[in-house]
Design a protein around this motif. Sequence first.
Motif, PDB file in Angstrom:
ATOM      1  N   SER A 158       6.331   3.574  27.042  1.00 39.97           N
ATOM      2  CA  SER A 158       6.785   4.485  28.319  1.00 39.97           C
ATOM      3  C   SER A 158       6.520   5.565  27.946  1.00 39.97           C
ATOM      4  O   SER A 158       7.374   6.645  26.550  1.00 39.97           O
ATOM      5  CB  SER A 158       8.225   3.893  28.116  1.00 39.97           C
ATOM      6  OG  SER A 158       8.789   4.439  29.385  1.00 39.97           O
ATOM      7  N   ALA A 159       6.010   6.407  28.881  1.00 43.57           N
ATOM      8  CA  ALA A 159       6.295   8.114  28.567  1.00 43.57           C
ATOM      9  C   ALA A 159       8.151   8.962  28.285  1.00 43.57           C
ATOM     10  O   ALA A 159       7.754   9.361  27.119  1.00 43.57           O
ATOM     11  CB  ALA A 159       5.302   9.073  29.423  1.00 43.57           C
ATOM     12  N   ALA A 171       7.273  -6.965  36.726  1.00 44.20           N
ATOM     13  CA  ALA A 171       6.805  -6.432  35.047  1.00 44.20           C
ATOM     14  C   ALA A 171       6.732  -5.457  34.947  1.00 44.20           C
ATOM     15  O   ALA A 171       7.549  -4.643  34.678  1.00 44.20           O
ATOM     16  CB  ALA A 171       5.022  -6.079  36.844  1.00 44.20           C
ATOM     17  N   ILE A 179      16.818   2.663  40.785  1.00 44.58           N
ATOM     18  CA  ILE A 179      17.720   1.607  39.779  1.00 44.58           C
ATOM     19  C   ILE A 179      19.249   1.818  40.048  1.00 44.58           C
ATOM     20  O   ILE A 179      20.006   1.357  39.590  1.00 44.58           O
ATOM     21  CB  ILE A 179      17.275   1.536  38.907  1.00 44.58           C
ATOM     22  CG1 ILE A 179      15.536   0.767  38.847  1.00 44.58           C
ATOM     23  CG2 ILE A 179      17.788   1.198  37.736  1.00 44.58           C
ATOM     24  CD1 ILE A 179      14.549   1.535  37.865  1.00 44.58           C
ATOM     25  N   MET A 227      13.142  -6.739  36.124  1.00 42.13           N
ATOM     26  CA  MET A 227      11.779  -6.060  35.617  1.00 42.13           C
ATOM     27  C   MET A 227      10.622  -7.329  36.710  1.00 42.13           C
ATOM     28  O   MET A 227      10.015  -7.980  36.050  1.00 42.13           O
ATOM     29  CB  MET A 227      11.403  -5.457  35.390  1.00 42.13           C
ATOM     30  CG  MET A 227      10.825  -6.441  33.916  1.00 42.13           C
ATOM     31  SD  MET A 227      10.203  -5.408  32.687  1.00 42.13           S
ATOM     32  CE  MET A 227      10.482  -3.395  33.064  1.00 42.13           C
ATOM     33  N   HIS A 254       4.364   7.215  42.588  1.00 44.76           N
ATOM     34  CA  HIS A 254       3.643   8.198  41.713  1.00 44.76           C
ATOM     35  C   HIS A 254       2.941   6.783  40.856  1.00 44.76           C
ATOM     36  O   HIS A 254       1.929   7.035  39.788  1.00 44.76           O
ATOM     37  CB  HIS A 254       4.376   8.870  40.540  1.00 44.76           C
ATOM     38  CG  HIS A 254       5.190   8.225  39.594  1.00 44.76           C
ATOM     39  ND1 HIS A 254       4.841   8.962  38.606  1.00 44.76           N
ATOM     40  CD2 HIS A 254       6.179   8.724  40.257  1.00 44.76           C
ATOM     41  CE1 HIS A 254       5.223   8.223  37.430  1.00 44.76           C
ATOM     42  NE2 HIS A 254       6.864   8.301  38.845  1.00 44.76           N
ATOM     43  N   ASN A 310       0.119   3.524  34.406  1.00 42.04           N
ATOM     44  CA  ASN A 310       1.366   2.736  34.323  1.00 42.04           C
ATOM     45  C   ASN A 310       1.945   3.972  33.538  1.00 42.04           C
ATOM     46  O   ASN A 310       3.556   4.161  34.287  1.00 42.04           O
ATOM     47  CB  ASN A 310       2.108   2.213  32.685  1.00 42.04           C
ATOM     48  CG  ASN A 310       0.863   0.750  32.771  1.00 42.04           C
ATOM     49  OD1 ASN A 310       0.283   0.365  34.079  1.00 42.04           O
ATOM     50  ND2 ASN A 310       0.862  -0.220  32.249  1.00 42.04           N
ATOM     51  N   ALA A 311       1.866   5.372  33.196  1.00 41.23           N
ATOM     52  CA  ALA A 311       2.912   6.553  33.342  1.00 41.23           C
ATOM     53  C   ALA A 311       2.931   7.167  34.970  1.00 41.23           C
ATOM     54  O   ALA A 311       3.902   7.285  35.159  1.00 41.23           O
ATOM     55  CB  ALA A 311       1.925   7.666  32.023  1.00 41.23           C
ATOM     56  N   THR A 366       8.375  -1.397  40.178  1.00 45.01           N
ATOM     57  CA  THR A 366       7.423  -0.031  39.890  1.00 45.01           C
ATOM     58  C   THR A 366       6.440  -0.618  39.186  1.00 45.01           C
ATOM     59  O   THR A 366       5.033   0.176  39.861  1.00 45.01           O
ATOM     60  CB  THR A 366       8.422   0.883  38.959  1.00 45.01           C
ATOM     61  OG1 THR A 366       9.903   1.174  39.808  1.00 45.01           O
ATOM     62  CG2 THR A 366       7.425   2.282  38.795  1.00 45.01           C
ATOM     63  N   ASN A 405      12.767   8.888  42.960  1.00 49.03           N
ATOM     64  CA  ASN A 405      11.900   7.879  41.925  1.00 49.03           C
ATOM     65  C   ASN A 405      12.451   6.661  41.743  1.00 49.03           C
ATOM     66  O   ASN A 405      13.563   6.464  42.824  1.00 49.03           O
ATOM     67  CB  ASN A 405      12.258   8.633  40.946  1.00 49.03           C
ATOM     68  CG  ASN A 405      13.223   9.380  40.398  1.00 49.03           C
ATOM     69  OD1 ASN A 405      13.861   9.402  40.219  1.00 49.03           O
ATOM     70  ND2 ASN A 405      13.096  10.425  39.878  1.00 49.03           N
ATOM     71  N   ALA A 406      11.811   5.580  41.359  1.00 50.48           N
ATOM     72  CA  ALA A 406      12.459   4.725  40.884  1.00 50.48           C
ATOM     73  C   ALA A 406      13.550   4.471  40.140  1.00 50.48           C
ATOM     74  O   ALA A 406      15.086   4.073  40.158  1.00 50.48           O
ATOM     75  CB  ALA A 406      11.669   3.918  39.600  1.00 50.48           C
ATOM     76  N   THR A 407      14.044   5.550  38.919  1.00 50.01           N
ATOM     77  CA  THR A 407      15.187   5.917  38.092  1.00 50.01           C
ATOM     78  C   THR A 407      16.495   6.007  39.287  1.00 50.01           C
ATOM     79  O   THR A 407      17.498   5.724  39.008  1.00 50.01           O
ATOM     80  CB  THR A 407      15.480   6.740  37.343  1.00 50.01           C
ATOM     81  OG1 THR A 407      13.922   6.882  36.444  1.00 50.01           O
ATOM     82  CG2 THR A 407      15.991   7.751  36.559  1.00 50.01           C
TER      83      THR A 407
HETATM   84  C1  7TS Z   1       9.021  -0.715  35.093  1.00 51.13           C
HETATM   85  C2  7TS Z   1       9.485   0.518  35.544  1.00 51.13           C
HETATM   86  N1  7TS Z   1      10.791   0.903  36.085  1.00 51.13           N
HETATM   87  C3  7TS Z   1      11.261   2.565  35.848  1.00 51.13           C
HETATM   88  C4  7TS Z   1      10.275   3.326  36.007  1.00 51.13           C
HETATM   89  C5  7TS Z   1      10.681   5.231  35.907  1.00 51.13           C
HETATM   90  O1  7TS Z   1       9.931   5.389  36.894  1.00 51.13           O
HETATM   91  P1  7TS Z   1      10.112   7.167  37.438  1.00 51.13           P
HETATM   92  O2  7TS Z   1      11.752   7.126  37.775  1.00 51.13           O
HETATM   93  O3  7TS Z   1       9.693   7.095  38.644  1.00 51.13           O
HETATM   94  O4  7TS Z   1       9.728   7.811  36.549  1.00 51.13           O
HETATM   95  C6  7TS Z   1       9.185   3.693  35.255  1.00 51.13           C
HETATM   96  C7  7TS Z   1       8.262   4.139  34.571  1.00 51.13           C
HETATM   97  N2  7TS Z   1       7.301   4.524  33.449  1.00 51.13           N
HETATM   98  C8  7TS Z   1       6.797   4.999  33.349  1.00 51.13           C
HETATM   99  C9  7TS Z   1       7.155   6.129  33.059  1.00 51.13           C
HETATM  100  O5  7TS Z   1       5.943   6.322  31.804  1.00 51.13           O
HETATM  101  N3  7TS Z   1       5.024   5.605  31.012  1.00 51.13           N
HETATM  102  C10 7TS Z   1       5.889   4.745  31.867  1.00 51.13           C
HETATM  103  O6  7TS Z   1       5.768   3.457  31.652  1.00 51.13           O
HETATM  104  C11 7TS Z   1       8.834   2.185  34.716  1.00 51.13           C
HETATM  105  O7  7TS Z   1       7.803   1.719  34.063  1.00 51.13           O
END
Ligand code: 7TS
Length: 398
Positions: free
Chosen positions: A326-327, A151, A75, A149, A203, A8-9, A180, A70-72
């Motif tokens: 979450s990392a 999940a 979002i 979200m 990723h 999940n990380a 994500t 990335n998702a960040t």
């Molecule tokens: C639900 C969710 N949304 C957004 C992000 C952000 O994704 P990124 O922009 O690619 O970093 C994560 C990353 N979650 C985690 C990152 O490390 N451990 C986790 O659970 C996530 O789990």
Amino acid sequence: MEVYLDNNATTMVDPKVFEEMKPFFIEKYGNPNSLHRFGAGTHPKMLEALNYLYEGINAADEDDIVITANATESINSVIKGIWVDKILNGDKKHIITSEVEHPAVTAACKFLESQGVAVTYLPVNEQGVLEASAVKEYIKEDTALVSIMWANNETGKIFPIKEIGQICKAAGVPFHTDATQAIGKVKVDVQDTNVDYLTFSAHKFHGPKGVGGTYIRKGYTLTPLLHGGEQMGGLRAGTVDVASMVGMGLAMKLATSPIALAHEEGHIKRLRDKLENAILEIPETIVIGGKENRTPNTTLISIRGVEGESMLWDLNQNGVGASTGSACASEDLEANPVMNAFGSDSELAHTGVRLSLSRFNTEEQIDYAINVIKNAVERLRGLSSSYAYAPESHKSAL
Ligand SMILES: Cc1ncc(COP(=O)(O)O)c(CNc2co[nH]c2=O)c1O
């Protein structure tokens, strides 16, 4: 033996995805916006990748998918784009989200609050899931966006996206879901769930780090987060990382096929359940949020008397990679925010260990991890000056 149980990380790039990416570093390296053959040579595989992304989430041809880092970023582009369009330049004043979102959602909402926006953080129940009716209760005339979200990254809990989408559609309020942790684990269908914006990161489903996407339903707009060149039709400036986009497309295809999702629900769920049930044989252990309605690869388990960070160290010493959540939160010893949101007591909130599997884990690895975890618990409880066997106290902690 090394066993990676923190998918999940991030996940390993599928070797097939890596092969697909290689040509775009030293052969087809042109800028896709260049008119000459070196740039145009990238277009066929970019178009193929985009088609794979559309198919992966069942997006309609007239919808948009914007490639991001990335998702960040995705979002932030949704939440801040809505802020500019609907709040700064409109008559809306309010956003609804949940208490257990990833920090990318929560921090973006906190920033908007600092700019005067009203934000409602909906609570979750003792199973860690938000009731769709709560969204209906809090939607107002001036609500600009609902962001929930698909999940949860720590518990794997799946949220009632279809119901929330129906509520938002009926109220005429745009609906964003952070998918994500859902893509590649459960079926994600934007047509079936009335989602207007959806965000993801490659990723998380065996694609490369540093590339993600934003789905935007036809008729919905977003003032861009990044301004500059005309890439992505002006929705996201900056030269596209062609190799990563191509990799993400193939990763999406491989992760969301019916066969892949059946494998998740079958083989991977069985391995997760085997791992989880073996750990639950240890006294005073609890699955946080319960076993129902989860992504098939994830378990968040509290082990009374064992600090999560100590457990991670012990596991790491024996080749097992896991996390406490979450990392981005794993650098400090703060209680797990998701467990806090459940109303768990502070002791419990420090004892969570998250184990998240992927299609590259084997039964032999799971058997090894079970042995390592059981030995770690015995050792760490033996070292603890405060732990005493008290089975009733742990159950009441949730
Ligand atoms: C639900 C969710 N949304 C957004 C992000 C952000 O994704 P990124 O922009 O690619 O970093 C994560 C990353 N979650 C985690 C990152 O490390 N451990 C986790 O659970 C996530 O789990």
